[in-house]
Design an enzyme around this catalytic site. Structure first.
Site, short mmCIF file in Angstrom:
data_model
loop_
_atom_site.label_atom_id
_atom_site.label_comp_id
_atom_site.label_asym_id
_atom_site.label_seq_id
_atom_site.Cartn_x
_atom_site.Cartn_y
_atom_site.Cartn_z
N LYS A 169 -19.65 -69.62 -11.24
CA LYS A 169 -20.73 -70.52 -11.66
C LYS A 169 -20.38 -71.97 -11.34
O LYS A 169 -19.41 -72.52 -11.87
CB LYS A 169 -20.95 -70.42 -13.18
CG LYS A 169 -22.20 -71.19 -13.61
CD LYS A 169 -22.21 -71.45 -15.08
CE LYS A 169 -22.05 -72.92 -15.43
NZ LYS A 169 -22.93 -73.85 -14.73
N GLU A 200 -8.26 -74.95 -17.12
CA GLU A 200 -7.86 -76.27 -16.60
C GLU A 200 -8.80 -77.27 -17.26
O GLU A 200 -9.98 -77.35 -16.88
CB GLU A 200 -8.02 -76.32 -15.08
CG GLU A 200 -7.14 -75.37 -14.30
CD GLU A 200 -5.68 -75.82 -14.20
OE1 GLU A 200 -5.32 -76.86 -14.80
OE2 GLU A 200 -4.91 -75.11 -13.54
N CYS A 246 -9.67 -85.43 -13.76
CA CYS A 246 -8.99 -84.93 -14.95
C CYS A 246 -7.60 -85.54 -15.07
O CYS A 246 -7.09 -85.72 -16.16
CB CYS A 246 -8.92 -83.41 -14.91
SG CYS A 246 -8.30 -82.81 -13.35
N GLU A 260 -11.26 -88.93 -23.39
CA GLU A 260 -11.47 -88.96 -21.95
C GLU A 260 -12.74 -89.79 -21.68
O GLU A 260 -13.82 -89.41 -22.11
CB GLU A 260 -11.72 -87.53 -21.48
CG GLU A 260 -10.96 -87.16 -20.27
CD GLU A 260 -11.28 -85.76 -19.79
OE1 GLU A 260 -12.06 -85.03 -20.43
OE2 GLU A 260 -10.74 -85.40 -18.74
P1 NAD Z 1 -17.95 -79.14 -18.83
O1 NAD Z 1 -16.92 -78.49 -19.69
O2 NAD Z 1 -19.11 -79.76 -19.48
O3 NAD Z 1 -18.52 -78.10 -17.77
C1 NAD Z 1 -17.67 -77.36 -16.92
C2 NAD Z 1 -18.39 -76.10 -16.52
O4 NAD Z 1 -18.59 -75.31 -17.69
C3 NAD Z 1 -19.78 -76.33 -15.92
O5 NAD Z 1 -20.02 -75.40 -14.90
C4 NAD Z 1 -20.69 -76.07 -17.11
O6 NAD Z 1 -21.97 -75.65 -16.73
C5 NAD Z 1 -19.94 -74.95 -17.80
N1 NAD Z 1 -20.30 -74.80 -19.22
C6 NAD Z 1 -20.91 -75.71 -20.03
N2 NAD Z 1 -21.11 -75.18 -21.25
C7 NAD Z 1 -20.62 -73.91 -21.22
C8 NAD Z 1 -20.52 -72.86 -22.18
N3 NAD Z 1 -20.98 -73.01 -23.41
N4 NAD Z 1 -19.92 -71.71 -21.80
C9 NAD Z 1 -19.42 -71.57 -20.57
N5 NAD Z 1 -19.51 -72.51 -19.61
C10 NAD Z 1 -20.10 -73.69 -19.93
O7 NAD Z 1 -17.13 -80.17 -17.93
P2 NAD Z 1 -17.73 -81.15 -16.84
O8 NAD Z 1 -18.38 -82.25 -17.59
O9 NAD Z 1 -18.49 -80.40 -15.81
O10 NAD Z 1 -16.41 -81.67 -16.11
C11 NAD Z 1 -15.64 -82.68 -16.60
C12 NAD Z 1 -14.47 -82.12 -17.39
O11 NAD Z 1 -13.72 -81.23 -16.56
C13 NAD Z 1 -13.50 -83.18 -17.82
O12 NAD Z 1 -13.10 -82.92 -19.14
C14 NAD Z 1 -12.33 -83.00 -16.86
O13 NAD Z 1 -11.12 -83.47 -17.34
C15 NAD Z 1 -12.34 -81.53 -16.66
N6 NAD Z 1 -11.66 -81.18 -15.41
C16 NAD Z 1 -10.43 -80.60 -15.49
C17 NAD Z 1 -9.73 -80.29 -14.32
C18 NAD Z 1 -8.37 -79.66 -14.39
O14 NAD Z 1 -7.95 -79.11 -13.39
N7 NAD Z 1 -7.68 -79.71 -15.50
C19 NAD Z 1 -10.30 -80.55 -13.09
C20 NAD Z 1 -11.56 -81.12 -13.03
C21 NAD Z 1 -12.23 -81.43 -14.22
#
Ligand code: NAD
Length: 512
Positions: free
Chosen positions: A189, A265, A299, A411
């Site tokens: 997804k 992650e 991140c 963050e």
């Molecule tokens: P998010 O957690 O809002 O969304 C990530 C993904 O999860 C999206 O595809 C979203 O649609 C999905 N999602 C949302 N609600 C969900 C649910 N209830 N159940 C399952 N999936 C769901 O994060 P974001 O805003 O897209 O990305 C930013 C975040 O990602 C930041 O916190 C960043 O630090 C983190 N990030 C971490 C890494 C790493 O490798 N550690 C890399 C990139 C981003």
């Protein structure tokens, strides 16, 4: 299932898939619902694409399961390697188109950012192509003349993968390529606001010759599609990249369904520590990249910089000068232009969230009777003109920041950084570790003993010494504490998609 997208800045018109990708075909979602995707540099709608439901996830899991049982688990590592090699060549052929889509949909600067992501993706695809018959060899364990034991590194079967919007293609590629190398099939997804490039990429898997059902992509809302993946009993492993709060929900979904294995992650609040003996020029260059690359939406961004007090004033002066010279929106506020090194943030929602931090006053989280937290806010560049409808946030430095306030603990995920002076090693290591996150860290010093002590004391999955946010696709990546569980990339990017099967083979003669 396709629409036409024109990107005048690249003189490019392309046929963009907008359907769910199941069994190597683009199809409508069951309820035909769609999501609009916005260009963050203009605020305008680019197009809309189909958004999946639970039934669509079920359909995709069935396709992935059939492909695993009937085809993919019988495919040799050598065949999987050839397919991934072919895929790498196709990504290389189409890298400008993929990068252009990424810039259009996510706002990341084309030249300094999106093209770099593509170079890394091409390299890691070849890396994982070379890994299909390595890293997963198991071990032999001596027992006795009458018994022989060994381990197999076995694929899980169907794997669910969920990726965020900050590196749409890169995060998908970190997961897909390693997972296919080890013989699993996938339902992935992408994030709601950046699904276009991953759908375009799906076509290259078909062209490379991957069998139907091996990779399936279901765009859609996190709470629907992501949640369905987390809970689906047909999925044996889930790999998630995104925020810590959603990551916790994935763990819960696993616990409430079939105890699927989970790799997470998640978020970060990474410190960069600049000691008195650091090369200041080097520290400034890297820490600026470490916070402003990808418009601060990293991140691993070094969003907290600690500078020894003897260098503090000088650092602030030179850091500000460096930002003015090297980082900016460019004269047209267009991430396709070479002079744009800071693009917009992804959405109005993120823009509003970051704008709250820029006010310099935040409520205290514990009690309404306490005073608000305050800090000093230095916007290094001007805000865009009122007429600009993009989500541009100027690079910003926060000083005089209370150590436990939201600027230091939450963050922000934008081009904004705290800069704090320190006196002693003991003081700064305590400050650096004072967070629930533990993703990355950076240290700047010429003293190998200070560096070595820091490497041991810091609670983070990555330590950069005299650099920052300088990733390598062949080196394991992941977080301590609430930044995640498990590792991706390198050898770990393969091992994470295998489970150990122990074999006990009796060689005893019957009756002996
Ligand atoms: P998010 O957690 O809002 O969304 C990530 C993904 O999860 C999206 O595809 C979203 O649609 C999905 N999602 C949302 N609600 C969900 C649910 N209830 N159940 C399952 N999936 C769901 O994060 P974001 O805003 O897209 O990305 C930013 C975040 O990602 C930041 O916190 C960043 O630090 C983190 N990030 C971490 C890494 C790493 O490798 N550690 C890399 C990139 C981003």
């Amino acid at each position: 299932m396709f629409t036409q997208i024109h990107i005048p800045q690249r003189n490019l018109t392309l046929k963009q898939p907008i359907g769910l990708f199941i069994n190597n075909e683009f199809v409508k979602s069951e309820n035909e619902e769609k999501i609009e995707t916005i260009n963050p540099s203009t605020g305008e709608v680019i197009t809309s694409f189909y958004s999946g439901s639970f039934a669509d996830v079920d359909r995709a899991v069935k396709a992935a399961s059939d492909a695993y049982e009937n085809v993919w688990k019988h495919t040799s590592p050598a065949e999987r390697s050839l397919l991934l090699m072919k895929l790498a060549d196709l990504i290389e052929r189409d890298k400008c188109t993929l990068a252009a889509l990424e810039t259009l949909d996510s706002g990341k600067p084309y030249h300094s950012n999106a093209m770099l992501d593509l170079e890394q993706i091409i390299y890691l695809t070849r890396y994982f192509a070379g890994a299909t018959d390595k890293f997963t060899t198991g071990e032999t364990i001596p027992i006795s003349e009458e018994k022989f034991c060994y381990t197999l590194m076995a694929p899980y079967g169907v794997v669910g993968q969920i990726v965020p919007w900050n590196y749409p293609l890169a995060m998908a590629s970190w997961k897909i390529q390693g997972c296919l190398a080890t013989g699993n099939t996938i339902v992935l997804k992408p994030a709601e606001n950046t699904s276009l490039s991953v759908l375009y990429l799906a076509q290259l898997f078909v062209e490379a010759g991957f069998p139907p059902g091996v990779l399936n992509i279901i765009p859609g809302n996190g709470a629907v599609v992501g949640n369905a993946l987390g809970k689906h009993p047909g999925i044996e492993k889930i790999s998630f990249t995104g925020s810590t709060s959603v990551g916790l929900g994935i763990l819960k979904a696993s616990a409430e369904s079939n105890m699927k294995d989970v790799t997470l992650e998640c978020g970060g609040k990474s410190p960069a520590v600049i000691f008195e003996d650091a090369n200041l020029e080097q520290a400034i260059e890297w820490t600026a990249k470490g916070i402003f690359f990808n418009s601060g939406q990293n991140c691993t961004a070094n969003s907290r910089i600690y500078v020894h007090y003897s260098n503090y004033d000088k650092f602030l002066e030179l850091f500000t000068k460096h930002i003015k010279e090297k980082w900016g929106f460019g004269k047209n506020f267009d991430p396709f232009d070479e002079d744009c090194t800071i693009g917009p943030v992804i959405s109005k929602k993120q823009f509003d969230k970051i704008s709250e931090f820029l006010k310099g006053e935040m409520p205290h989280p514990e009690t309404p009777y306490k005073l608000s937290y305050t800090c000093k806010v230095h916007k290094v560049l001007d805000d865009p003109p009122e007429s600009n409808k993009g989500f541009f946030i100027p690079p910003t430095i926060f000083t005089s920041v209370p150590y436990d306030s939201p600027w230091n603990t939450e963050e922000i995920f934008g081009p904004a950084v705290t800069v704090t002076p320190f006196e002693t090693y003991d003081e700064v290591i305590k400050l650096a570790n004072n967070t629930s996150y533990g993703l990355a860290s950076a240290i700047f010093t010429e003293n190998i003993r200070t560096a070595n002590k820091f490497i041991n004391d810091i609670q983070a999955g990555t330590v950069w010494v005299n650099s920052s946010n300088d990733p390598e696709m062949s080196v394991p990546f992941g977080g301590y504490k609430m930044s995640g569980i498990g590792r991706e990339l390198g050898k770990s990017g393969v091992e994470t998609y295998c489970q150990t099967k122990a074999v006990h083979m009796s060689l005893a003669q019957p009756g002996s």
